[in-house]
Every structure is written in C-alpha cells, then in structure tokens.
Write a protein that holds these residues in place. Structure first.
Motif, PDB file in Angstrom:
ATOM      1  N   UNK A  45      -1.196  -4.708  -1.455  1.00  0.00           N
ATOM      2  CA  UNK A  45      -1.104  -3.537  -0.579  1.00  0.00           C
ATOM      3  C   UNK A  45      -2.280  -3.512   0.386  1.00  0.00           C
ATOM      4  N   UNK A  46      -3.474  -3.792  -0.108  1.00  0.00           N
ATOM      5  CA  UNK A  46      -4.662  -3.832   0.752  1.00  0.00           C
ATOM      6  C   UNK A  46      -4.507  -4.887   1.849  1.00  0.00           C
ATOM      7  N   UNK A  47      -3.990  -6.053   1.488  1.00  0.00           N
ATOM      8  CA  UNK A  47      -3.786  -7.123   2.471  1.00  0.00           C
ATOM      9  C   UNK A  47      -2.773  -6.669   3.517  1.00  0.00           C
ATOM     10  N   UNK A  48      -1.690  -6.033   3.088  1.00  0.00           N
ATOM     11  CA  UNK A  48      -0.662  -5.561   4.019  1.00  0.00           C
ATOM     12  C   UNK A  48      -1.222  -4.489   4.956  1.00  0.00           C
ATOM     13  N   UNK A  49      -2.019  -3.576   4.408  1.00  0.00           N
ATOM     14  CA  UNK A  49      -2.625  -2.527   5.244  1.00  0.00           C
ATOM     15  C   UNK A  49      -3.590  -3.114   6.266  1.00  0.00           C
ATOM     16  N   UNK A  50      -4.374  -4.103   5.835  1.00  0.00           N
ATOM     17  CA  UNK A  50      -5.299  -4.753   6.764  1.00  0.00           C
ATOM     18  C   UNK A  50      -4.524  -5.474   7.851  1.00  0.00           C
ATOM     19  N   UNK A  51      -3.448  -6.124   7.461  1.00  0.00           N
ATOM     20  CA  UNK A  51      -2.629  -6.857   8.424  1.00  0.00           C
ATOM     21  C   UNK A  51      -1.987  -5.889   9.428  1.00  0.00           C
ATOM     22  N   UNK A  52      -1.490  -4.766   8.945  1.00  0.00           N
ATOM     23  CA  UNK A  52      -0.854  -3.779   9.821  1.00  0.00           C
ATOM     24  C   UNK A  52      -1.877  -3.139  10.747  1.00  0.00           C
ATOM     25  N   UNK A  53      -3.086  -2.949  10.268  1.00  0.00           N
ATOM     26  CA  UNK A  53      -4.138  -2.353  11.058  1.00  0.00           C
ATOM     27  C   UNK A  53      -4.660  -3.260  12.153  1.00  0.00           C
ATOM     28  N   UNK A  54      -4.484  -4.548  11.991  1.00  0.00           N
ATOM     29  CA  UNK A  54      -5.011  -5.497  12.982  1.00  0.00           C
ATOM     30  C   UNK A  54      -4.017  -5.810  14.095  1.00  0.00           C
ATOM     31  N   UNK A  55      -2.867  -5.163  14.030  1.00  0.00           N
ATOM     32  CA  UNK A  55      -1.855  -5.417  15.078  1.00  0.00           C
ATOM     33  C   UNK A  55      -2.094  -4.598  16.295  1.00  0.00           C
TER      34      UNK A  55
END
Length: 55
Positions: A45-55
């Motif tokens: 979940x943390x990885x997904x949130x970081x990925x979504x935040x970097x878009x």
C-alpha cells in the motif's frame, strides 16, 4: 483458483526487503506468517501511495 492482487514480482521484491524471501523460496508462500503477510500488504500500500503521489 483465485487471482492475486499483487504481482509475483512485487511480492518477491517486498519479501526480499523484509527478509522472508528465503522462507518463500524454500518452503513457499504458505509458510510466511500472518504477521509478515500483513506487513507485506502495508508495504505494498505504501509503494502504491508513493507511486500515485509521484504522478
């Protein structure tokens, strides 16, 4: 057969980060503790949130 939400590559990467990959590679995913599985989900979940935040 159920479909996994996490890709095998992601699960493997997280297992390696957490130090449980040896268990997975020798005995399989079924031998990973419930606690470690929960930690893996939180990490994903943390990885997904970081990925979504970097878009």
């Amino acid at each position: 057969m159920h479909k996994s939400i996490m890709s095998e590559n992601l699960k493997t990467e997280i297992a390696k980060r957490m130090g449980v990959y040896d268990t997975v590679s020798t005995r399989g995913w079924g031998e990973v503790s419930s606690r470690d599985c929960g930690k893996m989900v939180r990490t994903a979940i943390e990885i997904a949130e970081q990925s979504a935040g970097s878009r």
